[in-house]
Scaffold this motif. Structure first.
Motif, PDB file in Angstrom:
ATOM      1  N   LEU A 178      29.526  49.214  40.234  1.00 47.87           N
ATOM      2  CA  LEU A 178      30.194  48.277  41.142  1.00 47.87           C
ATOM      3  C   LEU A 178      29.370  47.019  41.315  1.00 47.87           C
ATOM      4  O   LEU A 178      29.926  45.912  41.426  1.00 47.87           O
ATOM      5  CB  LEU A 178      30.455  48.947  42.492  1.00 47.87           C
ATOM      6  N   ALA A 179      28.048  47.137  41.334  1.00 45.27           N
ATOM      7  CA  ALA A 179      27.202  45.949  41.389  1.00 45.27           C
ATOM      8  C   ALA A 179      27.469  45.054  40.189  1.00 45.27           C
ATOM      9  O   ALA A 179      27.486  43.827  40.302  1.00 45.27           O
ATOM     10  CB  ALA A 179      25.732  46.344  41.445  1.00 45.27           C
ATOM     11  N   ALA A 180      27.710  45.664  39.035  1.00 45.24           N
ATOM     12  CA  ALA A 180      27.974  44.898  37.817  1.00 45.24           C
ATOM     13  C   ALA A 180      29.322  44.200  37.847  1.00 45.24           C
ATOM     14  O   ALA A 180      29.568  43.281  37.054  1.00 45.24           O
ATOM     15  CB  ALA A 180      27.891  45.810  36.591  1.00 45.24           C
ATOM     16  N   SER A 181      30.198  44.600  38.748  1.00 41.74           N
ATOM     17  CA  SER A 181      31.494  43.915  38.848  1.00 41.74           C
ATOM     18  C   SER A 181      31.369  42.562  39.537  1.00 41.74           C
ATOM     19  O   SER A 181      32.195  41.678  39.332  1.00 41.74           O
ATOM     20  CB  SER A 181      32.500  44.782  39.613  1.00 41.74           C
ATOM     21  N   TRP A 182      30.366  42.391  40.395  1.00 41.12           N
ATOM     22  CA  TRP A 182      30.227  41.179  41.218  1.00 41.12           C
ATOM     23  C   TRP A 182      31.577  40.836  41.872  1.00 41.12           C
ATOM     24  O   TRP A 182      31.929  39.677  42.046  1.00 41.12           O
ATOM     25  CB  TRP A 182      29.739  40.003  40.391  1.00 41.12           C
ATOM     26  N   ASP A 183      32.332  41.854  42.240  1.00 43.21           N
ATOM     27  CA  ASP A 183      33.721  41.690  42.663  1.00 43.21           C
ATOM     28  C   ASP A 183      33.881  42.330  44.037  1.00 43.21           C
ATOM     29  O   ASP A 183      33.922  43.554  44.166  1.00 43.21           O
ATOM     30  CB  ASP A 183      34.637  42.362  41.629  1.00 43.21           C
ATOM     31  N   GLU A 184      33.999  41.511  45.078  1.00 39.74           N
ATOM     32  CA  GLU A 184      34.074  42.036  46.433  1.00 39.74           C
ATOM     33  C   GLU A 184      35.387  42.758  46.706  1.00 39.74           C
ATOM     34  O   GLU A 184      35.427  43.705  47.502  1.00 39.74           O
ATOM     35  CB  GLU A 184      33.845  40.899  47.427  1.00 39.74           C
ATOM     36  N   ALA A 185      36.464  42.359  46.055  1.00 41.66           N
ATOM     37  CA  ALA A 185      37.726  43.077  46.218  1.00 41.66           C
ATOM     38  C   ALA A 185      37.616  44.475  45.612  1.00 41.66           C
ATOM     39  O   ALA A 185      38.130  45.453  46.173  1.00 41.66           O
ATOM     40  CB  ALA A 185      38.869  42.299  45.563  1.00 41.66           C
ATOM     41  N   ALA A 186      36.935  44.583  44.488  1.00 38.00           N
ATOM     42  CA  ALA A 186      36.711  45.892  43.873  1.00 38.00           C
ATOM     43  C   ALA A 186      35.840  46.759  44.775  1.00 38.00           C
ATOM     44  O   ALA A 186      36.080  47.966  44.921  1.00 38.00           O
ATOM     45  CB  ALA A 186      36.059  45.722  42.503  1.00 38.00           C
ATOM     46  N   ALA A 187      34.828  46.156  45.390  1.00 30.20           N
ATOM     47  CA  ALA A 187      33.953  46.903  46.292  1.00 30.20           C
ATOM     48  C   ALA A 187      34.729  47.443  47.489  1.00 30.20           C
ATOM     49  O   ALA A 187      34.490  48.574  47.935  1.00 30.20           O
ATOM     50  CB  ALA A 187      32.805  46.006  46.758  1.00 30.20           C
ATOM     51  N   LEU A 188      35.650  46.657  48.004  1.00 31.11           N
ATOM     52  CA  LEU A 188      36.479  47.118  49.118  1.00 31.11           C
ATOM     53  C   LEU A 188      37.353  48.292  48.687  1.00 31.11           C
ATOM     54  O   LEU A 188      37.465  49.297  49.402  1.00 31.11           O
ATOM     55  CB  LEU A 188      37.351  45.968  49.624  1.00 31.11           C
ATOM     56  N   GLU A 189      37.969  48.198  47.524  1.00 29.68           N
ATOM     57  CA  GLU A 189      38.805  49.292  47.016  1.00 29.68           C
ATOM     58  C   GLU A 189      37.986  50.559  46.809  1.00 29.68           C
ATOM     59  O   GLU A 189      38.440  51.668  47.116  1.00 29.68           O
ATOM     60  CB  GLU A 189      39.466  48.857  45.704  1.00 29.68           C
ATOM     61  N   TRP A 190      36.784  50.400  46.278  1.00 25.64           N
ATOM     62  CA  TRP A 190      35.878  51.535  46.055  1.00 25.64           C
ATOM     63  C   TRP A 190      35.548  52.210  47.381  1.00 25.64           C
ATOM     64  O   TRP A 190      35.625  53.446  47.503  1.00 25.64           O
ATOM     65  CB  TRP A 190      34.627  50.991  45.381  1.00 25.64           C
ATOM     66  N   GLY A 191      35.186  51.423  48.392  1.00 23.38           N
ATOM     67  CA  GLY A 191      34.870  51.988  49.694  1.00 23.38           C
ATOM     68  C   GLY A 191      36.047  52.715  50.319  1.00 23.38           C
ATOM     69  O   GLY A 191      35.910  53.832  50.848  1.00 23.38           O
ATOM     70  N   ARG A 192      37.218  52.097  50.253  1.00 26.88           N
ATOM     71  CA  ARG A 192      38.413  52.732  50.819  1.00 26.88           C
ATOM     72  C   ARG A 192      38.733  54.044  50.103  1.00 26.88           C
ATOM     73  O   ARG A 192      39.057  55.052  50.742  1.00 26.88           O
ATOM     74  CB  ARG A 192      39.608  51.788  50.706  1.00 26.88           C
ATOM     75  N   GLY A 193      38.654  54.021  48.781  1.00 28.83           N
ATOM     76  CA  GLY A 193      38.989  55.210  48.007  1.00 28.83           C
ATOM     77  C   GLY A 193      38.068  56.369  48.315  1.00 28.83           C
ATOM     78  O   GLY A 193      38.513  57.511  48.508  1.00 28.83           O
ATOM     79  N   MET A 194      36.763  56.091  48.375  1.00 29.36           N
ATOM     80  CA  MET A 194      35.815  57.158  48.703  1.00 29.36           C
ATOM     81  C   MET A 194      36.010  57.619  50.142  1.00 29.36           C
ATOM     82  O   MET A 194      36.024  58.828  50.424  1.00 29.36           O
ATOM     83  CB  MET A 194      34.387  56.663  48.482  1.00 29.36           C
ATOM     84  N   GLY A 195      36.135  56.669  51.066  1.00 31.06           N
ATOM     85  CA  GLY A 195      36.298  57.032  52.464  1.00 31.06           C
ATOM     86  C   GLY A 195      37.494  57.939  52.704  1.00 31.06           C
ATOM     87  O   GLY A 195      37.425  58.887  53.494  1.00 31.06           O
ATOM     88  N   LYS A 196      38.583  57.667  52.008  1.00 35.00           N
ATOM     89  CA  LYS A 196      39.780  58.506  52.165  1.00 35.00           C
ATOM     90  C   LYS A 196      39.498  59.944  51.749  1.00 35.00           C
ATOM     91  O   LYS A 196      39.945  60.894  52.417  1.00 35.00           O
ATOM     92  CB  LYS A 196      40.935  57.940  51.339  1.00 35.00           C
ATOM     93  N   GLU A 197      38.752  60.127  50.672  1.00 28.45           N
ATOM     94  CA  GLU A 197      38.474  61.481  50.214  1.00 28.45           C
ATOM     95  C   GLU A 197      37.547  62.216  51.179  1.00 28.45           C
ATOM     96  O   GLU A 197      37.694  63.416  51.409  1.00 28.45           O
ATOM     97  CB  GLU A 197      37.899  61.465  48.794  1.00 28.45           C
TER      98      GLU A 197
END
Length: 716
Positions: A115-134
């Motif tokens: 995710l650090a390699a994405s430099w993409d804050e929208a991707a980071a938000l999606e990643w956080g939401r996806g993990m948090g839901k699980e």
């Protein structure tokens, strides 16, 4: 007759806890706000109840299958009388790590470094939401992540977990949407490991010897970003700082509060070494060796600990449980049996595939070998592409999924759509692999290495960290046979050496890609996704290129069991060292580097002063033939008198730009970005003078330059 207020409080205090929700009225109306609700609840607690919230179960057992008191990696018992739910903590920083009995019931997301390699804050938000839901769906209300440590040591075994790469500003920006995403799911995020846990070698005893400025400028900013995003908790680390353990270090824990942190501090597992509530530790995990009722009661009796300090710790915990929404959920939400659920969904798997692609970096693409869009080709797939494919690293950052998409399967599926034929060779015989490569139209070689919590890598070589130790020889043999038609995919937990990098046509790195590794890399290789990732850390030309002495890493007096690691490089971490010493790249690649299947032009630089800061604007235009996104990066040279190295101070990923279209990028340099830490004043001090602005596609691919004068005498 209406009940008196005293009668209402009495009824609430003795009323049994509902099986489906908190005790009515026990914690006050939500309109009171989290802090006031917590204050009122603490006032109703007995001393024994308060102390029970400051530790895990006796013995510290975790992920058991016999009791809700030890069902998760970390556990704090509920207080049923007051409707306080159990606190269920679980690893880890890139997904819900299950015990053996539940393996395959959660998603193995891409790692933090991806995710650090994405430099993409929208991707980071999606990643956080996806993990948090699980985590929520499995009954866990604290996710032990994200990981934030700056990659000071390239061979650090846990670099794969961390969102910062080797730059504090990158971590500062990327962590904020992750924290917001996790906590949007009514799960508390836990920023770790505070602080200076930059090596695994003797991590339980080594002392990071640092000065104040180094801490504030290099290692605190990612945690500061988490704090600005409202992170609920922070995990103190195993190591010492200036010879005092992190979890009882009054200096660094005080500095944590000075950053604005209002949440609670928990120990890493077994990292508590004293009853250190007065120093700033709130919760010991996984057991109660030091923060147990007996020791705390004795400390209260002697006056070494004040009851007000206990109240403060409990209030901090409860305030965050209220603020994130844990206290207002039905108690059944946090039932330990929920951990048995299979929470992987079609949506989570699709998201993992998307995020892995966004974090994939195209390092080289000579002759535009990629993407693979020709029909009817003979495609050779060689190396770690079948069931041996690497998708995640080891330790608390690992997740065992129900299935893994292998590169071989993903490529086979994509090639079939083009009428191409795929032939696989495991690469165990370099001569055989080279012969296959010679007769193929395209050659895809998969190599990689691993690391894990608990030990550092012995080298950055691909031939260290995996059972198979001939990967460099394999690539060299294939390159000799078919270099111009060879693409190499490198799966790695951090920096890696690529001695053959100029001998092959294309190189792609997907770091630790998660369970959708195969489908995600096929998306990139076949052009279904245009790569936009950038390196979050430097790929060196050779081991120890930053010239660490044994005193710096792994430390002294005995490098095998070091007790002191001296941070004498101070601010010159990662690419800053490369820029300061003007090191050229012969086989490695610089920080921020990452190519696209299209091209971008930068122009129209404009720098304007704003209230207290500077606004830097410029135009990014897609000058190629394919749609694509660019991560534009802003680096600053401070006035020469400040003695600061080149530093990343801004970045923005553009939207997907059609060929010929452009987007204006505006980056704000706050006074903070124009300041240095003053040890004498213990604060940020703005720098007066002429700053040089460098904007481009990487730390070494600068497209436009400018400068501005900044002057102020005010402290930030």
């Amino acid at each position: 007759m209406p009940l008196s207020m005293a009668s209402i409080w009495l009824l609430c205090a003795v009323a049994p806890c509902s099986a489906h929700g908190a005790v009515p009225g026990a914690s006050g109306a939500p309109a009171l706000g989290p802090a006031e609700r917590a204050r009122r609840l603490v006032a109703r607690m007995t001393v024994a109840e308060k102390l029970s919230m400051l530790h895990g179960p006796a013995g510290g057992s975790a992920q058991c299958s016999v009791s809700p008191r030890c069902a998760y990696v970390g556990n704090v018992a509920p207080i049923e009388r007051l409707g306080i739910p159990p606190i269920n903590m679980n690893d880890g920083p890139q997904g819900f790590r299950t015990a053996d009995a539940q393996k395959g019931t959660s998603t193995a997301w891409p790692a933090g470094i991806t995710l650090a390699a994405s430099w993409d804050e929208a991707a980071a938000l999606e990643w956080g939401r996806g993990m948090g839901k699980e985590f929520y769906d499995k009954g866990s209300n604290i996710q032990l992540g994200p990981g934030l440590n700056v990659a000071r040591v390239p061979v650090n075994g846990r670099n794969f977990e961390y969102l910062s790469g080797e730059d504090p500003y990158l971590g500062y920006r990327m962590v904020q949407p992750v924290v917001k995403g996790i906590q949007s799911q009514k799960v508390l995020a836990n920023a770790k490991h505070f602080i200076l846990n930059n090596q695994e070698t003797n991590r339980g005893a080594v002392s990071a010897e640092t000065d104040e400025r180094t801490r504030f400028e290099v290692y605190y900013p990612p945690f500061e970003g988490a704090i600005e995003a409202g992170v609920a908790s922070v995990m103190c680390s195993y190591n010492k700082i200036n010879n005092v353990y992190s979890c009882e270090n009054p200096t660094t824990l005080r500095e944590l509060r000075s950053l604005g942190f209002e949440g609670f501090v928990m120990s890493d597992w077994g990292a508590a070494h004293s009853t250190s509530i007065a120093a700033g530790l709130d919760v010991e995990q996984p057991g109660q060796d030091w923060m147990n009722a007996e020791l705390l009661e004795a400390a209260l009796k002697s006056g070494a600990v004040k009851e007000a300090q206990v109240d403060d710790s409990v209030r901090r915990i409860l305030t965050q449980l209220y603020a994130i929404g844990v206290m207002d959920e039905p108690l059944g939400t946090w039932d330990w049996r929920n951990r048995l659920r299979n929470v992987t969904t079609a949506a989570s798997v699709a998201s993992a595939r998307k995020l892995s692609g966004l974090g994939t970096v195209l390092l080289r693409n000579e002759g535009q070998l990629l993407p693979l869009r020709k029909t009817g080709q003979r495609v050779a797939v060689i190396g770690l592409a079948d069931e041996k494919a690497i998708y995640h690293a080891g330790g608390s950052g690992s997740v065992e999924p129900s299935f893994v998409s292998t590169p071989l399967q993903g490529i086979t599926d994509a090639a079939k759509a083009l009428g191409s034929q795929v032939t696989f060779d495991d690469g165990s015989c370099a001569l055989r692999a080279a012969a296959l490569a010679k007769t193929s139209d395209v050659v895809l070689v998969f190599v990689g290495t691993l690391s894990a919590e608990g030990s550092d890598r012995g080298s950055l070589s691909l031939d260290v960290g995996v059972d198979w130790h001939s990967q460099n020889a394999l690539v060299a043999a294939v390159a000799l046979a078919a270099g111009a038609k060879t693409a190499v995919v490198v799966t790695t937990p951090g920096a890696v050496l690529l001695p053959w990098s100029r001998e092959v046509a294309a190189i792609v790195s997907n770091f630790m890609p998660g369970q959708q590794a195969g489908n995600a890399i096929a998306d990139i290789l076949f052009g279904h996704v245009n790569p936009s990732g950038k390196l979050p850390l430097t790929f060196p030309n050779h081991d120890n290129e930053t010239d660490f002495s044994p005193a710096q890493y792994p430390g002294l007096p005995n490098p095998r069991v070091p007790f002191y690691a001296f941070y004498t490089e101070r601010l010159l971490v990662g690419y800053r060292y490369y820029e300061h010493h003007n090191i050229s790249f012969t086989t490695g690649f610089p920080f921020g580097h990452g190519l696209s299947y299209t091209s971008f032009e930068y122009s129209q630089l404009d720098i304007q002063g704003t209230l207290g800061g500077m606004k830097v604007s410029f135009l990014v235009r897609n000058t190629g033939s394919l749609p694509g996104s660019e991560v534009a990066q802003l680096y600053l040279y401070f006035p020469e008198a400040a003695g600061e190295p080149l530093q990343l101070k801004g970045f923005q990923k553009t939207s997907t730009l059609a060929p010929g279209s452009a987007q204006e990028v505006s980056l704000l340099l706050r006074p903070r970005e124009l300041s240095i830490w003053n040890n004498g004043e213990h604060r940020w001090m703005p720098v007066d003078g002429r700053f040089q602005v460098r904007i481009g596609s990487s730390s070494r691919d600068i497209r436009i330059k400018g400068e501005f004068f900044y002057g102020t005498q005010a402290f930030v």
